[in-house]
Write a protein that holds these residues in place. Structure first.
Motif, PDB file in Angstrom:
ATOM      1  N   PRO A 194      54.251  29.530  36.070  1.00  0.00           N
ATOM      2  CA  PRO A 194      53.801  30.762  36.710  1.00  0.00           C
ATOM      3  C   PRO A 194      54.129  30.832  38.198  1.00  0.00           C
ATOM      4  CG  PRO A 194      51.939  29.323  36.298  1.00  0.00           C
ATOM      5  CD  PRO A 194      53.128  28.661  35.670  1.00  0.00           C
ATOM      6  N   LEU A 195      54.200  32.062  38.673  1.00  0.00           N
ATOM      7  CA  LEU A 195      54.240  32.320  40.115  1.00  0.00           C
ATOM      8  C   LEU A 195      52.820  32.708  40.483  1.00  0.00           C
ATOM      9  CD1 LEU A 195      55.245  33.148  42.928  1.00  0.00           C
ATOM     10  CD2 LEU A 195      56.244  35.179  41.911  1.00  0.00           C
ATOM     11  N   ALA A 196      52.166  31.868  41.300  1.00  0.00           N
ATOM     12  CA  ALA A 196      50.754  32.077  41.631  1.00  0.00           C
ATOM     13  C   ALA A 196      50.557  32.092  43.136  1.00  0.00           C
ATOM     14  CB  ALA A 196      49.913  30.978  40.998  1.00  0.00           C
ATOM     15  N   LYS A 197      49.467  32.716  43.548  1.00  0.00           N
ATOM     16  CA  LYS A 197      49.160  32.823  44.974  1.00  0.00           C
ATOM     17  C   LYS A 197      47.749  32.302  45.194  1.00  0.00           C
ATOM     18  CE  LYS A 197      49.691  36.238  48.611  1.00  0.00           C
ATOM     19  NZ  LYS A 197      50.140  37.587  48.897  1.00  0.00           N
ATOM     20  N   LYS A 198      47.569  31.491  46.251  1.00  0.00           N
ATOM     21  CA  LYS A 198      46.227  30.969  46.533  1.00  0.00           C
ATOM     22  C   LYS A 198      45.615  31.791  47.655  1.00  0.00           C
ATOM     23  CE  LYS A 198      43.961  26.526  46.568  1.00  0.00           C
ATOM     24  NZ  LYS A 198      44.122  25.093  46.792  1.00  0.00           N
TER      25      LYS A 198
ATOM     26  N   ASN B 154      41.775  32.546  49.492  1.00  0.00           N
ATOM     27  CA  ASN B 154      40.379  32.079  49.609  1.00  0.00           C
ATOM     28  C   ASN B 154      40.081  30.966  48.607  1.00  0.00           C
ATOM     29  OD1 ASN B 154      40.034  34.147  51.516  1.00  0.00           O
ATOM     30  ND2 ASN B 154      39.486  35.612  49.897  1.00  0.00           N
ATOM     31  N   LYS B 155      40.979  29.998  48.564  1.00  0.00           N
ATOM     32  CA  LYS B 155      40.840  28.809  47.697  1.00  0.00           C
ATOM     33  C   LYS B 155      40.892  29.122  46.197  1.00  0.00           C
ATOM     34  CE  LYS B 155      38.381  25.963  51.022  1.00  0.00           C
ATOM     35  NZ  LYS B 155      37.113  25.394  51.416  1.00  0.00           N
ATOM     36  N   LYS B 156      41.208  30.370  45.846  1.00  0.00           N
ATOM     37  CA  LYS B 156      41.302  30.695  44.411  1.00  0.00           C
ATOM     38  C   LYS B 156      42.728  31.077  44.057  1.00  0.00           C
ATOM     39  CE  LYS B 156      38.237  32.570  41.739  1.00  0.00           C
ATOM     40  NZ  LYS B 156      37.296  33.518  41.124  1.00  0.00           N
ATOM     41  N   TRP B 157      43.194  30.570  42.929  1.00  0.00           N
ATOM     42  CA  TRP B 157      44.540  30.888  42.473  1.00  0.00           C
ATOM     43  C   TRP B 157      44.537  32.195  41.704  1.00  0.00           C
ATOM     44  CZ3 TRP B 157      48.920  28.596  43.949  1.00  0.00           C
ATOM     45  CH2 TRP B 157      48.865  27.281  44.431  1.00  0.00           C
ATOM     46  N   LYS B 158      45.558  33.015  41.984  1.00  0.00           N
ATOM     47  CA  LYS B 158      45.717  34.258  41.232  1.00  0.00           C
ATOM     48  C   LYS B 158      47.171  34.314  40.749  1.00  0.00           C
ATOM     49  CE  LYS B 158      44.659  39.134  41.649  1.00  0.00           C
ATOM     50  NZ  LYS B 158      45.807  39.974  41.544  1.00  0.00           N
ATOM     51  N   LEU B 159      47.364  34.708  39.497  1.00  0.00           N
ATOM     52  CA  LEU B 159      48.735  34.795  38.994  1.00  0.00           C
ATOM     53  C   LEU B 159      49.399  36.068  39.507  1.00  0.00           C
ATOM     54  CD1 LEU B 159      48.397  33.628  35.288  1.00  0.00           C
ATOM     55  CD2 LEU B 159      49.020  32.304  37.293  1.00  0.00           C
ATOM     56  N   VAL B 160      50.641  35.951  39.902  1.00  0.00           N
ATOM     57  CA  VAL B 160      51.401  37.099  40.388  1.00  0.00           C
ATOM     58  C   VAL B 160      52.386  37.554  39.310  1.00  0.00           C
ATOM     59  CG1 VAL B 160      52.968  37.930  42.195  1.00  0.00           C
ATOM     60  CG2 VAL B 160      51.192  36.250  42.760  1.00  0.00           C
ATOM     61  N   SER B 161      53.057  36.569  38.689  1.00  0.00           N
ATOM     62  CA  SER B 161      54.054  36.858  37.665  1.00  0.00           C
ATOM     63  C   SER B 161      54.079  35.646  36.720  1.00  0.00           C
ATOM     64  CB  SER B 161      55.410  37.084  38.344  1.00  0.00           C
ATOM     65  OG  SER B 161      56.309  37.757  37.497  1.00  0.00           O
ATOM     66  N   ALA B 162      53.988  35.894  35.430  1.00  0.00           N
ATOM     67  CA  ALA B 162      53.808  34.760  34.506  1.00  0.00           C
ATOM     68  C   ALA B 162      54.379  35.041  33.113  1.00  0.00           C
ATOM     69  CB  ALA B 162      52.339  34.377  34.412  1.00  0.00           C
ATOM     70  N   GLY B 163      55.687  35.192  33.029  1.00  0.00           N
ATOM     71  CA  GLY B 163      56.349  35.372  31.736  1.00  0.00           C
ATOM     72  C   GLY B 163      56.774  34.028  31.154  1.00  0.00           C
ATOM     73  N   PRO B 164      57.393  34.060  29.958  1.00  0.00           N
ATOM     74  CA  PRO B 164      57.763  32.810  29.283  1.00  0.00           C
ATOM     75  C   PRO B 164      59.044  32.191  29.831  1.00  0.00           C
ATOM     76  CG  PRO B 164      58.543  34.672  28.025  1.00  0.00           C
ATOM     77  CD  PRO B 164      57.789  35.252  29.184  1.00  0.00           C
ATOM     78  N   THR B 165      59.180  30.885  29.619  1.00  0.00           N
ATOM     79  CA  THR B 165      60.422  30.187  29.954  1.00  0.00           C
ATOM     80  C   THR B 165      61.104  29.725  28.659  1.00  0.00           C
ATOM     81  OG1 THR B 165      61.379  28.553  31.467  1.00  0.00           O
ATOM     82  CG2 THR B 165      59.457  27.844  30.222  1.00  0.00           C
ATOM     83  N   THR B 166      62.357  29.282  28.766  1.00  0.00           N
ATOM     84  CA  THR B 166      63.155  28.888  27.594  1.00  0.00           C
ATOM     85  C   THR B 166      62.565  27.653  26.909  1.00  0.00           C
ATOM     86  OG1 THR B 166      65.080  29.683  28.796  1.00  0.00           O
ATOM     87  CG2 THR B 166      65.513  28.389  26.822  1.00  0.00           C
TER      88      THR B 166
ATOM     89  N   ALA C 208      56.823  34.384  20.171  1.00  0.00           N
ATOM     90  CA  ALA C 208      57.808  34.765  21.181  1.00  0.00           C
ATOM     91  C   ALA C 208      57.212  35.808  22.120  1.00  0.00           C
ATOM     92  CB  ALA C 208      59.057  35.325  20.506  1.00  0.00           C
ATOM     93  N   ALA C 209      57.186  35.463  23.407  1.00  0.00           N
ATOM     94  CA  ALA C 209      56.802  36.437  24.429  1.00  0.00           C
ATOM     95  C   ALA C 209      58.100  37.087  24.920  1.00  0.00           C
ATOM     96  CB  ALA C 209      56.074  35.742  25.567  1.00  0.00           C
ATOM     97  N   VAL C 210      57.994  38.259  25.524  1.00  0.00           N
ATOM     98  CA  VAL C 210      59.201  38.958  25.990  1.00  0.00           C
ATOM     99  C   VAL C 210      59.628  38.361  27.332  1.00  0.00           C
ATOM    100  CG1 VAL C 210      60.255  41.186  26.466  1.00  0.00           C
ATOM    101  CG2 VAL C 210      58.351  41.040  24.841  1.00  0.00           C
ATOM    102  N   GLY C 211      60.832  37.832  27.372  1.00  0.00           N
ATOM    103  CA  GLY C 211      61.328  37.179  28.589  1.00  0.00           C
ATOM    104  C   GLY C 211      61.466  38.150  29.745  1.00  0.00           C
ATOM    105  N   GLY C 212      61.088  37.698  30.928  1.00  0.00           N
ATOM    106  CA  GLY C 212      61.255  38.513  32.133  1.00  0.00           C
ATOM    107  C   GLY C 212      60.112  39.471  32.412  1.00  0.00           C
ATOM    108  N   VAL C 213      59.123  39.482  31.509  1.00  0.00           N
ATOM    109  CA  VAL C 213      58.029  40.440  31.648  1.00  0.00           C
ATOM    110  C   VAL C 213      56.863  39.796  32.422  1.00  0.00           C
ATOM    111  CG1 VAL C 213      56.476  41.931  30.281  1.00  0.00           C
ATOM    112  CG2 VAL C 213      58.843  41.698  29.633  1.00  0.00           C
ATOM    113  N   GLY C 214      57.187  39.202  33.564  1.00  0.00           N
ATOM    114  CA  GLY C 214      56.225  38.386  34.309  1.00  0.00           C
ATOM    115  C   GLY C 214      55.068  39.156  34.912  1.00  0.00           C
ATOM    116  N   ALA C 215      55.363  40.304  35.530  1.00  0.00           N
ATOM    117  CA  ALA C 215      54.307  41.058  36.228  1.00  0.00           C
ATOM    118  C   ALA C 215      53.266  41.553  35.225  1.00  0.00           C
ATOM    119  CB  ALA C 215      54.925  42.225  36.991  1.00  0.00           C
ATOM    120  N   LEU C 216      53.742  42.056  34.095  1.00  0.00           N
ATOM    121  CA  LEU C 216      52.843  42.618  33.082  1.00  0.00           C
ATOM    122  C   LEU C 216      51.969  41.539  32.429  1.00  0.00           C
ATOM    123  CD1 LEU C 216      53.691  45.536  30.906  1.00  0.00           C
ATOM    124  CD2 LEU C 216      52.893  43.567  29.672  1.00  0.00           C
ATOM    125  N   TYR C 217      52.563  40.425  32.034  1.00  0.00           N
ATOM    126  CA  TYR C 217      51.775  39.364  31.399  1.00  0.00           C
ATOM    127  C   TYR C 217      50.753  38.763  32.377  1.00  0.00           C
ATOM    128  CZ  TYR C 217      54.733  39.170  27.145  1.00  0.00           C
ATOM    129  OH  TYR C 217      55.379  39.447  25.958  1.00  0.00           O
TER     130      TYR C 217
END
Lengths: 166, 269
Positions: A54-58, A60-72, A114-123
């Motif tokens: 995942p692409l995540a952002k920290k 206030n000490k809490k992690w939030k996902l920004v973009s998290a689609g599937p990998t190969t 199978a998740a849809v590849g490249g659909v990081g923002a939505l997932y």
């Protein structure tokens, strides 16, 4: 469907069906999968494993996902039969499918979604971070425990009877 | 030219490339949705288009793999200042957009917790100075091949199609296929990349355009489809670039790109 999934749950799924998952997921790609083979109790039995860095952002000490689609998934092929056996994984979520050896190891007890590849923002909108371990492997390679709410669409691409859409 | 201007421009094109799909790519995805009849292909194309709209609206990276960050600098001078500006812009954008810290040591695999840009310098006249960014995910970059064919070979098309057949499913299809023919080995690979960056869909060179058309038709007949789950659309485009080569050489390079062909370009002032 709700995780953790039982052997019975996954046996009912048929290739071509569309599912949405709720409950706990664990991300594990190349490095985390390798480490899970040594520390199989790091995730509970019957887990759903998501091939995702995942692409995540920290904030206030809490992690939030920004973009998290599937990998190969194929990159992890050599490790997956042992992972299924040692950790009792019930569902692998990824993209592109797995090889014949992994497919054989899945028989009767595990499905490939199978998740849809490249659909990081939505997932990412459907997933919350519950905890993260092994950050020393780097953010993409760490073991992220996620809380899924209607995570999908996911396609049953290889079912527990060995039927595959690839 | 100032260092701070280059850094800001770098951040601007990084945000654009990561969050806004070029209009021509979105159009190609919509055309594919119109054509497809398979339920799974349609569902996935719709999901892709929903994601593209969400990423644009909320300025979120389209894909969590924010990729290799490859910069092409066309300039007359100030190369070292421009390089520093790009590096600064990449570091800031990595924190602020944010981008996934993708770089690791190649052998130890130790994470660098940063993004190491790849920068090419090309000489150009001052009034034509440009900065172009190509964002390519690892899933796509891993699907790259080079063939040193015998110079009399008639099997260029066959080699490209076989490569696509064996690799497209892992590159988030429908893919864009970049083909570089000629030069020496690394020149051919650069041509394949240059082909993917090209603005116009069809080459202006008639021989290249004919090859592109023929390859696209044959690749879409493979039936690999969206994410390898079958359908009419395996490729959204095929682009061929050529250059002079040695009389005893025929290098053919192929590199696949996922549906998210991410790029942005701006004038360097």
């Amino acid at each position: 469907m709700k995780t953790p999934l039982s052997e019975n749950d996954v046996r009912k799924l048929r290739a071509g069906e569309i599912v949405f998952l709720s409950g706990t997921l664990f991300t594990a790609r190349d490095q985390a999968t390798r480490r899970l083979l040594e520390k199989s109790n790091a995730i509970p039995k019957n887990a759903a494993v998501y091939h995702c860095g995942p692409l995540a952002k920290k904030k206030n000490k809490k992690w939030k996902l920004v973009s998290a689609g599937p990998t190969t998934s194929a990159r992890m092929n050599a490790l997956l039969p042992s992972l299924i056996k040692k950790c009792g994984v019930r569902a692998i979520i990824g993209k592109g499918g797995v090889d014949a050896k992994t497919k054989a190891a899945m028989r009767g007890k595990c499905v490939y979604l199978a998740a849809v590849g490249g659909v990081g923002a939505l997932y990412a909108k459907q997933l919350r971070v519950r905890s993260v371990r092994w950050l020393e492997l780097g953010e993409p390679e760490a073991l992220w425990e996620l809380d899924a709410r209607s995570f999908g669409p996911l396609i049953v691409a290889i079912d527990a009877r060995g039927k595959s859409l690839y | 030219m100032k260092f701070s201007q280059v850094s800001l421009l770098t951040q601007k094109i990084l945000l654009e490339a990561q969050t806004r799909l070029p209009a021509v790519v979105e159009r190609a995805l919509r055309a594919a949705l119109k054509r497809e009849k398979s339920k799974l292909a349609r569902l996935q194309l719709k999901t892709i288009l929903d994601n593209v709209a969400l990423a644009k609206k909320e300025k979120l990276p389209i894909c969590q793999d924010t990729g290799f960050l490859e910069f092409f600098v066309e300039a007359e001078k100030d190369f070292s200042l421009i390089e520093k500006g790009i590096r600064d812009g990449v570091a800031k954008a990595t924190r602020e957009i944010p981008l996934r810290p993708n770089s690791v040591d190649a052998l130890t695999r130790k994470p660098l917790h940063a993004n190491e840009p790849i920068i090419h310098f090309i000489s150009a006249r001052a009034k034509r100075a440009r900065l172009t960014l190509f964002v390519k995910g690892a899933g796509s970059e891993n699907q790259t091949g080079i063939f040193m064919l015998p110079p009399t070979s008639k099997k260029i098309e066959e080699a490209v199609i076989l490569f696509v057949k064996n690799h497209a499913a892992h590159a988030c299809p429908p893919v864009f296929v970049g083909v570089g023919i000629g030069g020496n080995a690394e020149r051919a690979l650069c041509l394949a990349k240059k082909a993917l960056l090209r603005e116009n869909e069809r080459s202006r060179n008639p021989a290249n355009a004919a090859l592109e058309k023929s390859l696209l038709r044959k690749i879409n007949a493979l039936g690999i489809g969206v994410m390898g789950l079958g359908g009419l659309t395996t490729a959204l485009g095929v682009r061929v670039e050529t250059a002079a080569t040695h009389t005893a050489c025929l290098p053919v390079a192929v590199t696949l790109n996922c549906w998210a062909l991410r790029k942005a370009s701006a004038k360097l002032k």
